[in-house]
Motif scaffolding. Structure first.
Motif, mmCIF file in Angstrom:
data_model
loop_
_atom_site.group_PDB
_atom_site.id
_atom_site.type_symbol
_atom_site.label_atom_id
_atom_site.label_comp_id
_atom_site.label_asym_id
_atom_site.label_seq_id
_atom_site.Cartn_x
_atom_site.Cartn_y
_atom_site.Cartn_z
ATOM 1 N N GLU A 80 42.600 33.229 43.161
ATOM 2 C CA GLU A 80 43.709 34.115 42.796
ATOM 3 C C GLU A 80 43.667 35.398 43.617
ATOM 4 O O GLU A 80 44.690 36.014 43.870
ATOM 5 C CB GLU A 80 43.663 34.453 41.302
ATOM 6 N N ASN A 113 35.688 35.896 38.732
ATOM 7 C CA ASN A 113 36.434 34.702 38.333
ATOM 8 C C ASN A 113 37.608 34.436 39.261
ATOM 9 O O ASN A 113 37.875 33.296 39.641
ATOM 10 C CB ASN A 113 36.960 34.862 36.899
ATOM 11 N N GLN A 114 38.323 35.498 39.643
ATOM 12 C CA GLN A 114 39.511 35.297 40.471
ATOM 13 C C GLN A 114 39.147 34.956 41.916
ATOM 14 O O GLN A 114 39.935 34.325 42.605
ATOM 15 C CB GLN A 114 40.409 36.531 40.398
ATOM 16 N N THR A 131 36.164 39.619 35.942
ATOM 17 C CA THR A 131 37.454 39.081 36.361
ATOM 18 C C THR A 131 37.529 38.974 37.879
ATOM 19 O O THR A 131 38.073 38.000 38.407
ATOM 20 C CB THR A 131 38.594 39.974 35.845
ATOM 21 N N ILE A 163 38.914 31.827 29.536
ATOM 22 C CA ILE A 163 39.073 32.031 30.983
ATOM 23 C C ILE A 163 38.123 31.114 31.740
ATOM 24 O O ILE A 163 38.501 30.436 32.698
ATOM 25 C CB ILE A 163 38.795 33.498 31.368
ATOM 26 N N LEU A 164 36.891 31.078 31.258
ATOM 27 C CA LEU A 164 35.882 30.270 31.927
ATOM 28 C C LEU A 164 36.280 28.800 31.939
ATOM 29 O O LEU A 164 36.126 28.109 32.939
ATOM 30 C CB LEU A 164 34.547 30.452 31.212
ATOM 31 N N VAL A 194 40.513 42.304 28.597
ATOM 32 C CA VAL A 194 39.905 41.061 29.070
ATOM 33 C C VAL A 194 40.840 40.305 30.013
ATOM 34 O O VAL A 194 40.411 39.767 31.026
ATOM 35 C CB VAL A 194 39.508 40.168 27.867
ATOM 36 N N LEU A 226 36.960 35.420 27.112
ATOM 37 C CA LEU A 226 36.145 35.076 28.280
ATOM 38 C C LEU A 226 35.843 33.581 28.325
ATOM 39 O O LEU A 226 35.840 32.970 29.402
ATOM 40 C CB LEU A 226 34.837 35.880 28.259
ATOM 41 N N VAL A 227 35.604 33.000 27.156
ATOM 42 C CA VAL A 227 35.318 31.563 27.118
ATOM 43 C C VAL A 227 36.546 30.776 27.570
ATOM 44 O O VAL A 227 36.443 29.831 28.364
ATOM 45 C CB VAL A 227 34.870 31.133 25.701
ATOM 46 N N SER A 241 40.527 28.565 33.323
ATOM 47 C CA SER A 241 40.792 29.053 34.680
ATOM 48 C C SER A 241 39.728 28.543 35.646
ATOM 49 O O SER A 241 40.006 27.728 36.513
ATOM 50 C CB SER A 241 40.805 30.589 34.714
ATOM 51 N N VAL A 242 38.498 29.012 35.446
ATOM 52 C CA VAL A 242 37.454 28.747 36.442
ATOM 53 C C VAL A 242 37.074 27.268 36.491
ATOM 54 O O VAL A 242 37.128 26.645 37.550
ATOM 55 C CB VAL A 242 36.226 29.624 36.150
ATOM 56 N N THR A 249 27.634 32.882 29.283
ATOM 57 C CA THR A 249 28.342 31.609 29.229
ATOM 58 C C THR A 249 28.391 30.971 30.609
ATOM 59 O O THR A 249 28.273 29.773 30.742
ATOM 60 C CB THR A 249 29.769 31.798 28.683
ATOM 61 N N TRP A 283 45.298 24.638 36.151
ATOM 62 C CA TRP A 283 44.545 25.695 35.494
ATOM 63 C C TRP A 283 45.417 26.892 35.202
ATOM 64 O O TRP A 283 46.484 27.059 35.779
ATOM 65 C CB TRP A 283 43.353 26.103 36.361
ATOM 66 N N LEU A 284 44.952 27.733 34.264
ATOM 67 C CA LEU A 284 45.722 28.911 33.862
ATOM 68 C C LEU A 284 45.238 30.148 34.609
ATOM 69 O O LEU A 284 44.050 30.300 34.855
ATOM 70 C CB LEU A 284 45.565 29.146 32.352
ATOM 71 N N PRO A 285 46.139 31.041 34.968
ATOM 72 C CA PRO A 285 45.729 32.283 35.623
ATOM 73 C C PRO A 285 44.907 33.137 34.665
ATOM 74 O O PRO A 285 45.183 33.161 33.464
ATOM 75 C CB PRO A 285 47.048 32.963 35.964
ATOM 76 N N SER A 286 43.893 33.815 35.190
ATOM 77 C CA SER A 286 42.962 34.507 34.309
ATOM 78 C C SER A 286 43.357 35.934 34.004
ATOM 79 O O SER A 286 42.770 36.565 33.145
ATOM 80 C CB SER A 286 41.569 34.496 34.943
ATOM 81 N N SER A 287 44.340 36.459 34.698
ATOM 82 C CA SER A 287 44.598 37.886 34.526
ATOM 83 C C SER A 287 46.012 38.264 34.933
ATOM 84 O O SER A 287 46.616 37.611 35.779
ATOM 85 C CB SER A 287 43.584 38.670 35.363
ATOM 86 N N LYS A 307 36.699 32.976 42.481
ATOM 87 C CA LYS A 307 36.378 31.558 42.353
ATOM 88 C C LYS A 307 37.625 30.698 42.285
ATOM 89 O O LYS A 307 37.658 29.583 42.788
ATOM 90 C CB LYS A 307 35.514 31.327 41.101
ATOM 91 N N THR A 308 38.688 31.204 41.646
ATOM 92 C CA THR A 308 39.912 30.411 41.535
ATOM 93 C C THR A 308 40.826 30.620 42.732
ATOM 94 O O THR A 308 41.856 29.966 42.844
ATOM 95 C CB THR A 308 40.708 30.780 40.266
ATOM 96 N N LEU A 337 42.194 44.719 38.605
ATOM 97 C CA LEU A 337 41.604 43.832 37.606
ATOM 98 C C LEU A 337 40.731 44.647 36.653
ATOM 99 O O LEU A 337 40.273 45.731 37.007
ATOM 100 C CB LEU A 337 40.779 42.750 38.317
ATOM 101 N N PRO A 338 40.527 44.127 35.432
ATOM 102 C CA PRO A 338 39.846 44.960 34.439
ATOM 103 C C PRO A 338 38.352 45.175 34.698
ATOM 104 O O PRO A 338 37.824 46.208 34.328
ATOM 105 C CB PRO A 338 40.065 44.214 33.127
ATOM 106 N N ASP A 339 37.666 44.233 35.271
ATOM 107 C CA ASP A 339 36.215 44.405 35.384
ATOM 108 C C ASP A 339 35.632 43.466 36.435
ATOM 109 O O ASP A 339 36.323 42.653 37.031
ATOM 110 C CB ASP A 339 35.535 44.150 34.026
#
Lengths: 584, 342
Positions: A285, A279-280, A276, B173-174, B288, B170-171, B177-178, A34, B187-191, A282-283, A271-273
């Protein structure tokens, strides 16, 4: 397996990418897909901002704020004397210094000691002088009594009930430990052993407070609260809290010998993997974290937020032949020509491109380039991809193509299985390349991914495999006895292919029993040629360490005390100088 | 009813022991020489492995370890029969002791206690969301059978079934968040359950809860709305519904008072069965979204062969399944006066 900077030995991806994450990776691949779809514009941005973590310019540090590090391995426990995994070592290393530490290139530097000691004239005795006025985070003085107590936990027979994973190793080499006065600690080895300081004086032996644990019964130490909440420490940070599965929070230790940290707090977020973590980063976090090869381009696309830092590490990927003549595989691979032929038939440049996303290099031999003085880039033979040579060698060894297209000798077809850990995408890719490229020369290899624990058991104990493929991580010292010495063919050893060579044994033994680096260098050059020539376990690639660092973090990259080969995990001398530009 | 409940509870004892024994054997015989919490490396010598295994009691025969864990061994010891089993004997399950983690030596119950609130926060929100949305959805679908709206709901629940939770997660989050972060939108926190250090207030927790709860409720929603729909259709064709209508009762009253109450009976079973799911059902979502729940704990500890922790969580989950079943049966009787237990 291998020895990481602090002597936390680990089976490379056994830790980094073992089965738990392998399951996650399968999930991660969906994210990669994705992300790719969403990434049309981002790709152009990446091209425009190709710069990587530049060394920080000299700016006056900002005081205050916190740094959040993300990791995808969960912390297991927080006491230096019990841990054996890198995720825990990373946190413990921020709280507990050893006598010595290391720079990015692996050179030893003094931590609690005033200087890196030289062996005495006998070649056996190492005398450590402690810094003056060392203090625990609770204000109590730290003396050689604490150091002695720490080493007793690992070494003294009366502490056998403590689950130290380093007891077998240190008791094999260290003859005595003592603290003649409050500022002095003396360690004497049984014989001259070159890696002594690297293995036994760094953060793997992080010093713990005797005034907290000294009165605890040995068997009660394994279940002591200190393992989850080490409230008294001596490192740049001290413990605040651990919310399991979420984060460990540390705060500045004002009593640190090296001066106060610029940061108020340090957070390690679990973090789980890999997805993540990417992704974090990039944001924003998380400020700092490891990046898996498949995510590097994706993270680079967010160059306004995060820098990507890469460096060489002492990790290689390799495969090993079964050499035990009593096993079926041992019969196939007994002839050196066969082992060489299969290695010649592999196109490793292509593997690096398609499987490692160019974040690895083709290996030149068993010693990785980060072992600078011991590394020989011209080790022979070189094993450039050469299909014809591979076929000639197999013909010469008597393996002729049969009617089915598969080579045969004395009626035995050239067929075998290669095992690796299931779910590890890079490794599964590599063994598939084996299958294809060896089929091209008439050899039938069947990839067989198996569970991680089963793979370990195969390599260390059962050893009924024909061939296995894994990674191996080394420490600062170029000693490679773990993999090549015949004594490590004993059950539990890592020489699972049962490679036995008196010549190589002698080279390895000689190389650790002299402290003369020039002599050692010559011996390791010999080792590289010998291993390349005999090819008991061909080294495929040298790996890289890859981290993402948020733009606001300063004083972390660049310089020999910055983030690098030997300072990425527990040993992090740069932490003291790190700050966040916005002070938040 | 009370008698019935007691009988069911007694019948549950062998079930619990069966579950724990099977779990124990599964872990034991796949464990090999793996030592919980210990990473394999060359400086780790075979004698270290042997010593640490002995310290953890893993060198004993499997039945001794199991009897020790259950607390039966402790009874033996008290009866002066410890010699039969030999070795160290601790209190066990029968004494209410869930044991200590083999990785960090802390009590298993403390681990469960630490993670359970997080899991309950997630799953209860998701189940409530699921119930609140799925019942009206199912009822509307049944009342307007064959309409475009009904087809839409059907498609939605098929999607809910078919789309794996991790993919949806994941979608989201993408996107939220991202991408939202990159676009400069809120944006929303991813974890995680809260922002480390600075967060943890109600708003922060809700913000963290939004995506995982949505993903988890999506699964419940798609199943339960289908059940409500089909069960509603069946009930609406019953004689008493026609009678109610014939009496001139308002359609709303017929639907919601007479039909729905009977239609939700099968749903009660489903939701009751979801009780253990309160603990483990959110595993994939927990993974996730990095949610520090009990499912993730069990999963991670299982892969590390932390025998005591896994056994503790399994027992806990088994007790919940039994309680959930019992609760569903009791709910049955409350919802449907025709059902009587004796």
């Amino acid at each position: 397996m291998g020895t990481n900077p602090d002597g936390f030995d680990r089976f490379d991806d056994f830790l980094k990418e073992w089965s738990r994450r392998d399951f996650m990776r399968r999930m991660g691949s969906a994210a990669a897909f994705t992300a790719f779809m969403a990434g049309g514009m981002e790709f152009l941005a990446a091209c425009a901002n190709a710069g990587q973590g530049q060394p920080t310019a000299q700016v006056s540090p900002k005081e205050g704020g916190h740094l959040t590090e993300g990791n995808f391995s969960d912390v297991k426990q927080l006491s230096p004397y019990l841990i054996s995994d890198t995720a825990s070592a990373q946190v413990v290393g921020l709280m507990f210094d050893g006598l010595l530490g290391a720079k990015a290139n692996g050179d030893l530097i003094p931590m609690l000691a005033t200087e890196v000691p030289k062996a005495a004239a006998d070649g056996l005795t190492y005398t450590f002088k402690l810094r003056k006025d060392l203090k625990w985070s609770d204000g109590r003085p730290l003396t050689s009594d604490d150091v002695l107590f720490t080493y007793q936990l690992h070494w003294d027979p009366k502490y056998k009930a403590v689950n130290s994973p380093r007891r077998g190793d240190i008791t094999e080499f260290v003859d005595s430990i003592s603290a003649p006065d409050p500022q002095t600690f003396v360690m004497k080895t049984k014989k001259v052993y070159a890696p002594t300081l690297i293995k036994f004086a760094q953060q793997a032996f992080g010093v713990v407070p005797k005034h907290v644990l000294g009165s605890v019964a040995p068997e009660a130490i394994n279940t002591h609260d200190f393992n989850r909440a080490p409230t008294v420490s001596n490192g740049v940070f001290k413990f605040v809290k651990w919310d399991t599965g979420q984060q460990v929070v540390l705060a500045r230790n004002d009593n640190y010998w090296g001066g106060k940290s610029h940061l108020d707090q340090y957070v390690i977020k679990v973090l789980p993997d890999q997805t993540t973590v990417a992704n974090q980063l990039k944001t924003g976090e998380i400020d700092f974290g490891p990046i898996g090869e498949p995510f590097v381009d994706d993270v680079k696309a967010h160059a306004d937020v995060v820098d990507v830092v890469t460096f060489d590490v002492a990790i290689f990927d390799f495969y090993a032949y079964q050499l035990d003549p009593s096993k079926p595989g041992g019969k196939l691979f007994a002839d050196n020509k066969v082992r060489q032929a299969l290695f010649y038939a592999l196109n490793r440049e292509q593997m690096v491109k398609s499987l490692y996303f160019n974040l690895a290099t083709v290996a030149t031999g068993p010693v990785p380039p980060v072992h600078t003085w011991a590394y020989n880039k011209d080790a022979k033979p070189k094993y450039s991809f050469d299909k014809k040579k591979a076929e000639d060698l197999l013909d010469a060894a008597g393996w002729k193509k049969g009617a089915s297209g598969i080579r045969e000798k004395d009626g035995v077809p050239f067929k075998f299985e290669v095992i690796t850990n299931a779910g590890n995408k890079v490794r599964e890719g590599i063994v598939q390349v084996f299958q294809q490229q060896w089929a091209d020369i008439g050899v039938q290899c069947t990839p067989k991914p198996i569970q991680f624990t089963e793979l370990v058991r195969q390599i260390q104990n059962i050893r009924t495999f024909d061939m296995f493929m894994v990674g191996f991580s080394w420490g600062q010292d170029p000693d490679q006895s773990d993999l090549w010495h015949s004594r490590n063919t004993a059950p539990g050893g890592f020489n699972g292919g049962m490679y036995k060579s008196p010549t190589v044994d002698k080279i390895l033994d000689d190389a650790v029993s002299t402290l003369d680096q020039n002599k050692r260098k010559q011996l390791y050059f010999q080792l590289q040629d010998a291993i390349n020539e005999e090819a008991p376990a061909p080294i495929l690639t040298f790996r890289k360490g890859i981290f993402g660092v948020n733009k606001r973090v300063k004083g972390l990259t660049g310089g020999d005390r910055g983030l690098g080969t030997y300072t990425q995990f527990g040993n992090r001398p740069w932490m003291k100088d790190t700050f966040v530009a916005d002070g938040k | 009813m009370a008698k019935y409940a007691v009988r069911r509870a007694l019948a549950a004892i062998p079930v619990v022991f069966g579950v724990t024994l099977v779990t124990f054997l599964l872990i034991h015989f796949t464990q090999g020489s793996f030592v919980p919490g210990l990473d394999f490396n060359p400086s780790l010598r075979p004698e270290d492995v042997a010593r640490i295994r002995a310290n953890l009691g893993l060198d004993r025969p499997w039945y001794v370890q199991y009897l020790d864990w259950t607390g039966i061994a402790f009874f033996f010891k008290n009866a002066g029969l410890a010699g039969i089993l030999g070795g160290k004997v601790n209190t066990g399950l029968l004494e209410g002791d869930f044991g200590r983690s083999m990785i960090d030596g802390s009590p298993v119950l403390a681990h469960i206690g630490e993670r359970l609130p997080n899991t309950l926060e997630l799953t209860i929100t998701a189940i409530l969301l699921g119930v609140v949305i799925s019942i009206p959805l199912g009822v509307t679908g049944a009342l307007r059978r064959g309409s475009k709206l009904d087809h839409f709901f059907t498609a939605l629940s098929v999607a809910g079934f078919a789309v794996p939770a991790f993919w949806l997660g994941l979608v989201l989050i993408l996107l939220f968040s991202v991408s939202f972060h990159a676009w400069g939108l809120p944006w929303l926190p991813s974890s995680g359950v809260a922002t480390p250090l600075t967060g943890g207030d109600l708003v922060d927790r809700v913000v963290h809860l939004l995506m995982p709860a949505t993903v988890l409720s999506f699964v419940y929603l798609s199943i339960w709305s289908r059940y409500t729909r089909s069960s509603m259709l069946e009930v609406l064709s019953q004689d008493y519904v026609r009678t109610a209508r014939a009496k001139g009762m308002a359609e709303r009253r017929v639907t919601y008072l007479h039909a729905l109450r009977n239609a939700v009976i099968p749903l009660a079973t489903l939701i009751g069965l979801e009780l253990p799911g309160l603990v483990g059902g959110g595993l994939v979502v927990e993974v996730v979204f990095g949610w520090p729940g009990i499912g993730r704990l069990a999963f991670e500890r299982a892969l590390q062969y932390d025998v005591t922790t896994v056994m503790g969580i399994t027992t806990f989950a088994a007790l919940l399944v039994i309680a959930g079943n019992l609760l569903a049966d009791v709910l049955y009787a409350v919802l449907d006066p025709r059902i009587r237990y004796s």
